[in-house]
Design a protein around this motif. Structure first.
Motif, PDB file in Angstrom:
ATOM      1  N   ASP A  15       0.830  -1.208   0.000  1.00 45.61           N
ATOM      2  CA  ASP A  15       0.000   0.000   0.000  1.00 45.61           C
ATOM      3  C   ASP A  15       0.864   1.257   0.000  1.00 45.61           C
ATOM      4  N   TYR A  16       1.968   1.224   0.729  1.00 52.08           N
ATOM      5  CA  TYR A  16       2.813   2.417   0.847  1.00 52.08           C
ATOM      6  C   TYR A  16       3.437   2.789  -0.492  1.00 52.08           C
ATOM      7  N   LEU A  17       4.006   1.818  -1.196  1.00 52.43           N
ATOM      8  CA  LEU A  17       4.649   2.108  -2.477  1.00 52.43           C
ATOM      9  C   LEU A  17       3.650   2.618  -3.499  1.00 52.43           C
ATOM     10  N   ASN A  18       2.486   1.997  -3.550  1.00 57.90           N
ATOM     11  CA  ASN A  18       1.514   2.332  -4.590  1.00 57.90           C
ATOM     12  C   ASN A  18       0.789   3.648  -4.343  1.00 57.90           C
ATOM     13  N   THR A  19       0.785   4.116  -3.109  1.00 53.31           N
ATOM     14  CA  THR A  19       0.104   5.385  -2.818  1.00 53.31           C
ATOM     15  C   THR A  19       1.072   6.544  -2.631  1.00 53.31           C
ATOM     16  N   THR A  20       2.374   6.242  -2.523  1.00 51.74           N
ATOM     17  CA  THR A  20       3.348   7.295  -2.218  1.00 51.74           C
ATOM     18  C   THR A  20       4.175   7.700  -3.432  1.00 51.74           C
ATOM     19  N   TYR A  21       4.489   6.753  -4.311  1.00 49.36           N
ATOM     20  CA  TYR A  21       5.423   7.027  -5.404  1.00 49.36           C
ATOM     21  C   TYR A  21       4.796   6.781  -6.774  1.00 49.36           C
ATOM     22  N   ALA A  22       5.117   7.680  -7.706  1.00 50.04           N
ATOM     23  CA  ALA A  22       4.650   7.520  -9.085  1.00 50.04           C
ATOM     24  C   ALA A  22       5.632   6.702  -9.914  1.00 50.04           C
ATOM     25  N   ARG A  23       6.917   6.762  -9.562  1.00 49.49           N
ATOM     26  CA  ARG A  23       7.965   6.016 -10.252  1.00 49.49           C
ATOM     27  C   ARG A  23       8.974   5.545  -9.219  1.00 49.49           C
ATOM     28  N   ILE A  24       9.641   4.428  -9.519  1.00 50.10           N
ATOM     29  CA  ILE A  24      10.703   3.937  -8.648  1.00 50.10           C
ATOM     30  C   ILE A  24      11.964   3.774  -9.474  1.00 50.10           C
ATOM     31  N   PHE A  25      13.047   4.402  -9.021  1.00 50.08           N
ATOM     32  CA  PHE A  25      14.337   4.312  -9.698  1.00 50.08           C
ATOM     33  C   PHE A  25      15.281   3.474  -8.845  1.00 50.08           C
ATOM     34  N   ALA A  50       4.747  -3.387  -5.997  1.00 45.32           N
ATOM     35  CA  ALA A  50       4.748  -2.038  -6.562  1.00 45.32           C
ATOM     36  C   ALA A  50       4.196  -2.083  -7.981  1.00 45.32           C
ATOM     37  N   ASN A  51       3.078  -1.393  -8.204  1.00 44.66           N
ATOM     38  CA  ASN A  51       2.446  -1.400  -9.521  1.00 44.66           C
ATOM     39  C   ASN A  51       2.960  -0.299 -10.448  1.00 44.66           C
ATOM     40  N   CYS A  52       3.642   0.702  -9.887  1.00 46.70           N
ATOM     41  CA  CYS A  52       4.101   1.820 -10.704  1.00 46.70           C
ATOM     42  C   CYS A  52       5.300   1.401 -11.559  1.00 46.70           C
ATOM     43  N   PRO A  53       5.590   2.153 -12.637  1.00 48.45           N
ATOM     44  CA  PRO A  53       6.762   1.845 -13.459  1.00 48.45           C
ATOM     45  C   PRO A  53       8.051   1.929 -12.652  1.00 48.45           C
ATOM     46  N   LYS A  54       8.985   1.047 -12.991  1.00 54.21           N
ATOM     47  CA  LYS A  54      10.259   0.985 -12.273  1.00 54.21           C
ATOM     48  C   LYS A  54      11.407   1.064 -13.271  1.00 54.21           C
ATOM     49  N   LEU A  55      12.403   1.889 -12.958  1.00 54.32           N
ATOM     50  CA  LEU A  55      13.569   2.056 -13.816  1.00 54.32           C
ATOM     51  C   LEU A  55      14.790   1.502 -13.094  1.00 54.32           C
ATOM     52  N   PHE A  56      15.414   0.480 -13.688  1.00 56.28           N
ATOM     53  CA  PHE A  56      16.605  -0.133 -13.118  1.00 56.28           C
ATOM     54  C   PHE A  56      17.819   0.310 -13.929  1.00 56.28           C
ATOM     55  N   VAL A  57      18.827   0.828 -13.246  1.00 58.13           N
ATOM     56  CA  VAL A  57      20.041   1.304 -13.902  1.00 58.13           C
ATOM     57  C   VAL A  57      21.250   0.608 -13.288  1.00 58.13           C
ATOM     58  N   GLY A  58      22.161   0.167 -14.132  1.00 61.33           N
ATOM     59  CA  GLY A  58      23.365  -0.475 -13.613  1.00 61.33           C
ATOM     60  C   GLY A  58      24.241  -0.990 -14.728  1.00 61.33           C
ATOM     61  N   ASP A  59      25.366  -1.553 -14.350  1.00 63.09           N
ATOM     62  CA  ASP A  59      26.349  -2.069 -15.291  1.00 63.09           C
ATOM     63  C   ASP A  59      26.606  -3.537 -14.974  1.00 63.09           C
ATOM     64  N   THR A 112      29.773  -1.350 -20.525  1.00 60.61           N
ATOM     65  CA  THR A 112      28.388  -1.229 -20.948  1.00 60.61           C
ATOM     66  C   THR A 112      27.481  -0.989 -19.759  1.00 60.61           C
ATOM     67  N   THR A 113      26.650  -0.012 -19.845  1.00 65.93           N
ATOM     68  CA  THR A 113      25.663   0.254 -18.803  1.00 65.93           C
ATOM     69  C   THR A 113      24.269   0.102 -19.400  1.00 65.93           C
ATOM     70  N   HIS A 114      23.378  -0.506 -18.649  1.00 62.50           N
ATOM     71  CA  HIS A 114      22.023  -0.743 -19.111  1.00 62.50           C
ATOM     72  C   HIS A 114      21.013   0.004 -18.262  1.00 62.50           C
ATOM     73  N   ALA A 115      19.905   0.289 -18.864  1.00 64.24           N
ATOM     74  CA  ALA A 115      18.739   0.775 -18.115  1.00 64.24           C
ATOM     75  C   ALA A 115      17.563  -0.061 -18.557  1.00 64.24           C
ATOM     76  N   SER A 116      16.779  -0.507 -17.605  1.00 61.56           N
ATOM     77  CA  SER A 116      15.601  -1.311 -17.915  1.00 61.56           C
ATOM     78  C   SER A 116      14.386  -0.668 -17.273  1.00 61.56           C
ATOM     79  N   MET A 117      13.312  -0.599 -18.044  1.00 56.53           N
ATOM     80  CA  MET A 117      12.053  -0.052 -17.545  1.00 56.53           C
ATOM     81  C   MET A 117      11.052  -1.180 -17.459  1.00 56.53           C
ATOM     82  N   SER A 118      10.566  -1.443 -16.254  1.00 54.27           N
ATOM     83  CA  SER A 118       9.562  -2.475 -16.044  1.00 54.27           C
ATOM     84  C   SER A 118       8.249  -1.808 -15.673  1.00 54.27           C
ATOM     85  N   THR A 119       7.173  -2.267 -16.264  1.00 52.55           N
ATOM     86  CA  THR A 119       5.853  -1.701 -15.949  1.00 52.55           C
ATOM     87  C   THR A 119       5.086  -2.580 -14.980  1.00 52.55           C
ATOM     88  N   ASN A 120       5.715  -3.679 -14.536  1.00 53.35           N
ATOM     89  CA  ASN A 120       5.055  -4.546 -13.543  1.00 53.35           C
ATOM     90  C   ASN A 120       5.608  -4.274 -12.171  1.00 53.35           C
TER      91      ASN A 120
END
Length: 227
Positions: A117-127, A146-155, A219-227
Motif C-alpha cells: 500500500d505504501y509504495l503504490n500510494t506514495t510514489y509515481a515512479r521507482i528508480f 509495486a504497480n508503478c513503473p520501475k527504472l533499473f540502472v546499472g552495469d 556497458t551500462t544498461h537501463a531497464s524499464m519495467s511496468t510490472n
C-alpha cells in the motif's frame, strides 16, 4: 511549493520507515537492532557469550541465507528437523518483534507485503541504482508489491557482490521490460555524448571521440519495467 519530487533512500531505510508505521499502528514498540553481527548477537542473547566468533558467524550466515531466500517462508524450509535451532530462535524473535534486524525486516516486509500500500500510494515512479548487485528479496518486493513503473540502472560488468548473495536484477525482470543500452565507454559514447554535452553545457561528458575512446570499453544498461 513542490516537495518530495525525488526521495532518495536506501532500501533498508524504506523498509525501516514502513516497519515503524506498522508497529505504530498496532501500538507496539519498535526497537531496531540494526545490522546482524557477532556483537549484536552477544549483546541480546546470553547464550552467545563466550562462544567462538566463527560459530556466531555461522549462525549469522545461515540466518541471512534464509532471509535472502525468495521462497522460504520459515527456516524449516532450508533447515528441517532439529537443524539450526539458533537460526529458528532468531526468526521467532523477529516475528514477535524482540530482535529486529535489517535482514529480518526485509524478510517480514516481503512475506507480509508491508510495502504494498505504501509504495503504490506514495510514489509515481521507482528508480533503482546499481541494479547489477541487487537483493533478491528487494527485487521480489518491487515486482510483487509495486504497480508503478520501475527504472533499473546499472552495469552488468560491474557485478562484484554476488558472493554476498546479490543478483543481477536485469536477468530477473518480467518479459515486458524494455532494455536500453546507454553507452559503451567509461562515461558515454557517440552520438549520445555530443548531444548530452551540448544540452547540459558540461565538461563532465565529452563528445570528443579521441577522448571517449581512451576509456576502457564498458556497458551500462537501463531497464524499464511496468510490472
Amino acid at each position: 511549493g513542490i516537495q518530495n519530487v525525488l526521495v532518495p533512500m536506501t532500501f533498508d531505510a524504506l523498509v525501516k520507515r514502513v516497519a515503524e508505521r506498522q508497529f505504530s499502528q498496532r501500538n507496539e514498540p519498535f526497537h531496531l537492532v540494526g545490522s546482524l553481527t557477532p556483537q549484536s548477537l552477544t549483546a541480546h542473547y546470553d547464550w552467545f557469550k563466550g562462544k567462538a566468533y566463527q560459530m556466531k558467524k555461522s549462525v549469522i550466515n545461515d540466518f541471512c541465507a534464509f532471509c535472502q531466500h525468495p521462497t522460504a517462508i520459515h527456516p524449516d524450509t532450508l533447515f528441517p528437523g532439529n537443524q539450526k535451532k539458533m537460526v529458528k530462535m532468531l526468526w521467532n524473535d523477529t516475528l514477535n518483534g524482540h530482535f529486529m534486524t535489517f535482514d529480518g525486516l526485509r524478510k517480514r516486509a516481503h512475506l507480509e507485503h508491508w510495502l504494498k500500500d505504501y509504495l503504490n500510494t506514495t510514489y509515481a515512479r521507482i528508480f533503482v541504482d546499481e541494479a547489477q548487485d541487487f537483493d533478491p528479496i528487494m527485487l521480489d518486493i518491487l515486482k510483487e508489491d509495486a504497480n508503478c513503473p520501475k527504472l533499473f540502472v546499472g552495469d552488468p560488468q560491474q557485478q562484484i557482490y554476488e558472493w554476498r548473495g546479490t543478483i543481477n536484477a536485469f536477468e530477473h525482470l518480467p518479459p515486458n521490460t524494455h532494455t536500453f543500452e546507454l553507452y559503451k565507454t567509461f562515461r558515454m559514447g557517440e552520438p549520445a555524448a555530443s548531444e548530452v554535452a551540448t544540452a547540459t553545457k558540461t565538461t563532465m561528458v565529452s563528445g570528443i571521440p579521441t577522448i571517449v575512446t581512451e576509456y576502457h570499453t564498458n556497458t551500462t544498461h537501463a531497464s524499464m519495467s511496468t510490472n
